[in-house]
Design a protein around this motif. Structure first.
Motif, PDB file in Angstrom:
ATOM      1  N   SER A  89       0.838  -1.188   0.000  1.00 33.78           N
ATOM      2  CA  SER A  89       0.000   0.000   0.000  1.00 33.78           C
ATOM      3  C   SER A  89       0.874   1.239   0.000  1.00 33.78           C
ATOM      4  O   SER A  89       1.786   1.365   0.816  1.00 33.78           O
ATOM      5  CB  SER A  89      -0.905   0.031   1.229  1.00 33.78           C
ATOM      6  N   SER A 128       0.448   5.112   5.211  1.00 29.45           N
ATOM      7  CA  SER A 128       1.359   3.969   5.110  1.00 29.45           C
ATOM      8  C   SER A 128       2.796   4.450   5.069  1.00 29.45           C
ATOM      9  O   SER A 128       3.100   5.477   4.461  1.00 29.45           O
ATOM     10  CB  SER A 128       1.057   3.170   3.840  1.00 29.45           C
ATOM     11  N   CYS A 149       4.902   3.200   3.317  1.00 24.74           N
ATOM     12  CA  CYS A 149       5.316   2.968   1.938  1.00 24.74           C
ATOM     13  C   CYS A 149       4.799   4.035   0.986  1.00 24.74           C
ATOM     14  O   CYS A 149       5.073   3.983  -0.220  1.00 24.74           O
ATOM     15  CB  CYS A 149       4.842   1.590   1.472  1.00 24.74           C
ATOM     16  N   PHE A 196      -1.610   0.439   6.048  1.00 19.84           N
ATOM     17  CA  PHE A 196      -0.471  -0.465   6.181  1.00 19.84           C
ATOM     18  C   PHE A 196      -0.718  -1.561   7.204  1.00 19.84           C
ATOM     19  O   PHE A 196      -0.374  -2.720   6.984  1.00 19.84           O
ATOM     20  CB  PHE A 196       0.770   0.324   6.579  1.00 19.84           C
ATOM     21  N   THR A 197      -1.330  -1.217   8.325  1.00 22.34           N
ATOM     22  CA  THR A 197      -1.488  -2.175   9.420  1.00 22.34           C
ATOM     23  C   THR A 197      -2.750  -3.018   9.311  1.00 22.34           C
ATOM     24  O   THR A 197      -2.890  -4.020  10.011  1.00 22.34           O
ATOM     25  CB  THR A 197      -1.510  -1.443  10.768  1.00 22.34           C
ATOM     26  N   CYS A 236       7.844  -3.115   2.911  1.00 23.36           N
ATOM     27  CA  CYS A 236       6.744  -2.722   2.035  1.00 23.36           C
ATOM     28  C   CYS A 236       6.253  -3.860   1.150  1.00 23.36           C
ATOM     29  O   CYS A 236       5.157  -3.783   0.588  1.00 23.36           O
ATOM     30  CB  CYS A 236       7.160  -1.522   1.191  1.00 23.36           C
TER      31      CYS A 236
END
Length: 267
Positions: free
Chosen positions: A45, A50, A52, A83-84, A147
């Protein structure tokens, strides 16, 4: 534009002395792009919130910067769920306005990081989650594995932990909290969700070359400044400033000449 260097003709007279970095818009863009490349996959993502996302993952070191890191808190920004997988992470029931930092350990030992968020003299609620250790051969490898989801991060468990004055002697608050999955699991090393403008993140027994990931959030959603730094008198571990991208040039040069900027750490 090669893998480890930038080559372009200067539009006007430039003098770059002692290998110091200067910045023009095109160069800044290229350097930023060069720091956001995944060689192993399309990242999981790159959405807001995020690490990333473009420019979202920043290096933390103190060896060459004793004043630590200071940045303006974001407001009304996406939470870390891109992200999580959830806005709730570890001890934190929410992760608004996230900022992501990573560090690599140089001198082994224990590391205490002091975190604060203030608007002038008014304290604002700041929270954090810290993961580690991560194993990687380089910064690029760490970012790739992070990532590309090759690390399996713990995202649940643990309680809010904020010992008085940051004194973690005999008080680790039940951390680290291991993952409940198989494979390459990365524990939560420390976490706090207290409604305070100050926090202490503690990393025990850090080893040379270990990477750690730190998530900071602005729960208050108010404009402020977040500062964080290594607490020297409570830390034996140090962070490695080689995670910051070094640059070299064949300066000085003048109008019409070719400027070559190298990153000597990239083969």
């Amino acid at each position: 534009f090669e893998k480890n260097r930038l080559v372009f003709e200067t539009p006007k007279k430039l003098a770059i002395m002692n290998k110091n970095l200067f910045c023009i818009p095109l160069l800044c863009l290229l350097l930023a792009l060069g720091n956001t490349v995944w060689s192993q996959c399309n990242p999981a993502s790159t959405a807001g919130g995020s690490p990333c996302a473009f420019g979202a993952l920043n290096a933390f070191c103190t060896d060459e910067n004793p004043l630590g890191i200071s940045y303006p808190s974001s407001t009304n920004s996406p939470n870390a769920s891109a992200f999580t997988g959830s806005s709730s992470v570890g001890c934190c029931s929410s992760t608004p306005n996230p900022a992501w930092y990573f560090m690599r350990i140089d001198q082994p030992g224990n590391l205490l990081i002091y975190i604060e968020q203030y608007s002038g003299t008014t304290g604002r609620d700041v929270d954090f989650v810290c993961w580690g250790p991560f194993q990687a051969s380089s910064v690029a490898d760490f970012k790739d594995q992070l990532c590309c989801q090759q690390y399996n991060l713990t995202t649940s468990g643990g309680s809010s932990h904020r010992p008085s004055g940051g004194n973690h002697n005999n008080d680790l608050g039940g951390y680290p909290v291991p993952a409940n999955a198989t494979g390459n699991t990365i524990p939560i090393i420390d976490c706090s969700y207290y409604a305070d403008p100050t926090e202490w993140c503690y990393i025990p027994n850090a080893q040379y070359g270990d990477f750690y990931l730190l998530l900071l959030t602005n729960y208050s959603n108010q404009p402020a400044t977040i500062n964080f730094n290594r607490v020297a008198n409570s830390s034996t571990a140090t962070t490695d400033c080689q995670v910051l991208m070094p640059l070299e040039s064949h300066s000085p040069i003048c109008e019409g000449q070719v400027l070559i900027i190298n990153n000597p750490t990239i083969p």
